[in-house]
Design an enzyme around this catalytic site. Structure first.
Site, mmCIF file in Angstrom:
data_model
loop_
_atom_site.group_PDB
_atom_site.id
_atom_site.type_symbol
_atom_site.label_atom_id
_atom_site.label_comp_id
_atom_site.label_asym_id
_atom_site.label_seq_id
_atom_site.Cartn_x
_atom_site.Cartn_y
_atom_site.Cartn_z
ATOM 1 N N PHE A 65 19.970 -17.120 22.903
ATOM 2 C CA PHE A 65 21.069 -16.209 22.093
ATOM 3 C C PHE A 65 20.126 -16.272 20.709
ATOM 4 O O PHE A 65 21.251 -14.701 19.761
ATOM 5 C CB PHE A 65 21.937 -16.545 21.777
ATOM 6 C CG PHE A 65 22.944 -17.468 22.687
ATOM 7 C CD1 PHE A 65 23.763 -16.516 23.138
ATOM 8 C CD2 PHE A 65 22.716 -18.796 23.258
ATOM 9 C CE1 PHE A 65 25.003 -17.513 23.932
ATOM 10 C CE2 PHE A 65 23.614 -19.290 24.220
ATOM 11 C CZ PHE A 65 25.136 -18.496 24.759
ATOM 12 N N ASN A 69 10.222 -14.479 15.526
ATOM 13 C CA ASN A 69 8.964 -13.968 15.561
ATOM 14 C C ASN A 69 8.183 -15.386 14.646
ATOM 15 O O ASN A 69 8.616 -15.033 13.629
ATOM 16 C CB ASN A 69 8.478 -12.788 15.489
ATOM 17 C CG ASN A 69 9.247 -11.542 16.232
ATOM 18 O OD1 ASN A 69 9.166 -11.847 17.616
ATOM 19 N ND2 ASN A 69 9.452 -10.952 15.676
ATOM 20 N N HIS A 76 -4.034 -10.302 0.878
ATOM 21 C CA HIS A 76 -4.141 -8.863 0.533
ATOM 22 C C HIS A 76 -3.969 -7.919 2.098
ATOM 23 O O HIS A 76 -4.719 -7.606 2.757
ATOM 24 C CB HIS A 76 -5.687 -8.288 0.073
ATOM 25 C CG HIS A 76 -5.298 -9.539 -1.008
ATOM 26 N ND1 HIS A 76 -5.338 -9.283 -2.154
ATOM 27 C CD2 HIS A 76 -5.753 -11.254 -0.885
ATOM 28 C CE1 HIS A 76 -5.411 -10.787 -2.613
ATOM 29 N NE2 HIS A 76 -5.207 -11.353 -2.564
ATOM 30 N N HIS A 80 0.810 -4.505 -1.547
ATOM 31 C CA HIS A 80 0.319 -5.700 -1.355
ATOM 32 C C HIS A 80 -0.205 -5.972 -3.156
ATOM 33 O O HIS A 80 -0.367 -4.381 -3.831
ATOM 34 C CB HIS A 80 -0.338 -6.431 -0.603
ATOM 35 C CG HIS A 80 -2.000 -6.486 -1.046
ATOM 36 N ND1 HIS A 80 -2.697 -5.336 -0.493
ATOM 37 C CD2 HIS A 80 -2.715 -6.877 -1.918
ATOM 38 C CE1 HIS A 80 -3.833 -5.272 -0.414
ATOM 39 N NE2 HIS A 80 -4.204 -6.464 -1.491
ATOM 40 N N ASP A 82 -1.817 -7.783 -5.697
ATOM 41 C CA ASP A 82 -3.102 -9.002 -6.359
ATOM 42 C C ASP A 82 -2.738 -9.676 -7.857
ATOM 43 O O ASP A 82 -2.205 -8.730 -8.691
ATOM 44 C CB ASP A 82 -4.436 -7.964 -6.801
ATOM 45 C CG ASP A 82 -5.468 -7.074 -5.820
ATOM 46 O OD1 ASP A 82 -4.864 -7.837 -4.506
ATOM 47 O OD2 ASP A 82 -5.675 -6.443 -5.811
ATOM 48 N N HIS A 86 -7.029 -13.604 -7.969
ATOM 49 C CA HIS A 86 -7.929 -13.156 -6.591
ATOM 50 C C HIS A 86 -9.955 -13.085 -7.444
ATOM 51 O O HIS A 86 -9.621 -13.240 -6.773
ATOM 52 C CB HIS A 86 -6.808 -12.248 -6.595
ATOM 53 C CG HIS A 86 -7.794 -11.487 -5.674
ATOM 54 N ND1 HIS A 86 -8.224 -11.658 -4.716
ATOM 55 C CD2 HIS A 86 -7.606 -10.169 -5.645
ATOM 56 C CE1 HIS A 86 -8.394 -10.966 -3.745
ATOM 57 N NE2 HIS A 86 -8.726 -9.606 -4.709
ATOM 58 N N HIS A 214 -10.692 -4.881 -10.266
ATOM 59 C CA HIS A 214 -10.375 -5.858 -10.060
ATOM 60 C C HIS A 214 -10.782 -6.913 -11.017
ATOM 61 O O HIS A 214 -9.475 -7.530 -11.497
ATOM 62 C CB HIS A 214 -10.875 -6.167 -8.478
ATOM 63 C CG HIS A 214 -9.713 -6.182 -7.412
ATOM 64 N ND1 HIS A 214 -10.757 -5.026 -6.689
ATOM 65 C CD2 HIS A 214 -9.047 -7.122 -6.284
ATOM 66 C CE1 HIS A 214 -9.142 -4.917 -5.682
ATOM 67 N NE2 HIS A 214 -8.782 -5.854 -5.753
#
Ligand code: MN
Length: 282
Positions: A65, A69, A76, A80, A82, A86, A214
């Site tokens: 029914f 998944n 990342h 997305h 960071d 990270h 970063h």
């Protein structure tokens, strides 16, 4: 229901503006699929897995029914966030589940360098470029998301063009090391958002320090946002960003949905245009 017999004014006005179309919701998120471009680190570094759906049931014996998944993905991947944890400079900082929601909503400012990036894929934004923008539009606001428009979103359906890798590495636009330091240490922004696969320029591994966006953003408790789309539809100032990463406990980042709220002036109706054109009636 309301306190003190009054309706909540701010939420009411906000919802009314959404229904009337005076406030438009723009989705800045790239669709997430196994075809979404992802960062390709050179040897000997190890890459994250791409996003993938694994069917478990689809109205069949495992689930007559329903359909559902499993998802497989690196943190990342796709559009997305960071988080500070990270990067080595922010390693003791917040993981993505600890990022305060209040900081995920803020003013968006859009700086357009698509002309420069079209001429030079290694184009990097300098402090002077941002100061020139501030001279025209005012200082970067407290808690702002600084969004870098480079035109790179037009390559998002073509990973080879998007990553632009040759024998000398990847060639995509970004910010210089000094600009990264200045934004991280001297500007009150919440984060940097880009259209490219990462917040650093493609060849930023050769910068000092390597991957300075970063290094200086995460090291100063600021955030990164990647693979944004539709920045061309945003004004330079005045939009509001809502960033919604998953609260992955211990996670260093997460695929995120990113919305912008933009004020749209309604087209004047004929009657309104007449009124506006008429003599004041006082
Ligand atoms: Mn990332």
């Amino acid at each position: 229901m309301s306190l003190n017999g009054t309706e909540p004014q701010l939420i009411g006005s906000f919802l009314e503006a959404l229904s009337s179309g005076a406030l438009e919701v723009l989705d800045l998120t790239a669709p997430l699929s196994s075809g979404t471009p992802s960062l390709k680190l050179p040897d000997p570094f190890v890459n994250l897995i791409d996003f993938r759906l694994e069917e478990v049931a689809a109205f069949n014996e495992p689930g007559p029914f329903w359909r559902h998944n499993n998802i497989h993905t690196g943190e990342h991947i796709g559009t997305h966030l960071d988080a500070p944890a990270h990067w080595i400079s922010g390693r003791d900082g917040d993981d993505v589940s600890q990022v305060p929601p209040r900081r995920l909503i803020g003013p968006a400012v859009v700086l357009d360098f698509s002309g420069q990036a079209a001429l030079d894929p290694d184009f990097t934004v300098e402090v002077a470029d941002i100061q020139a923008w501030e001279a025209e539009h005012g200082p970067l606001p407290d808690g702002a998301w600084l969004l870098l428009r480079t035109g790179w979103d037009k390559f998002a359906d073509d990973e080879a063009a998007f990553l632009n890798i040759d024998d000398t590495g990847s060639h995509t636009p970004g910010i210089s090391a000094e600009c990264a330091r200045w934004l991280g240490e001297e500007r009150p922004i919440t984060g940097l958002g880009v259209e490219t696969v990462g917040i650093d320029a493609g060849n930023a591994g050769t910068f000092d320090p390597p991957f300075p966006a970063h290094y200086y953003l995460m090291g100063n408790n600021k955030y990164g946002l990647t693979l944004l789309q539709n920045l061309a539809q945003l004004p330079p100032t005045g939009a509001m960003l809502i960033v919604a990463p998953l609260p992955i406990v211990g996670g260093t980042g997460s695929p995120a949905r990113v919305y912008a709220l933009v004020e749209r002036r309604p087209e004047p109706t004929e009657a309104l245009a007449e009124t506006l054109g008429a003599e004041p009636t006082l």
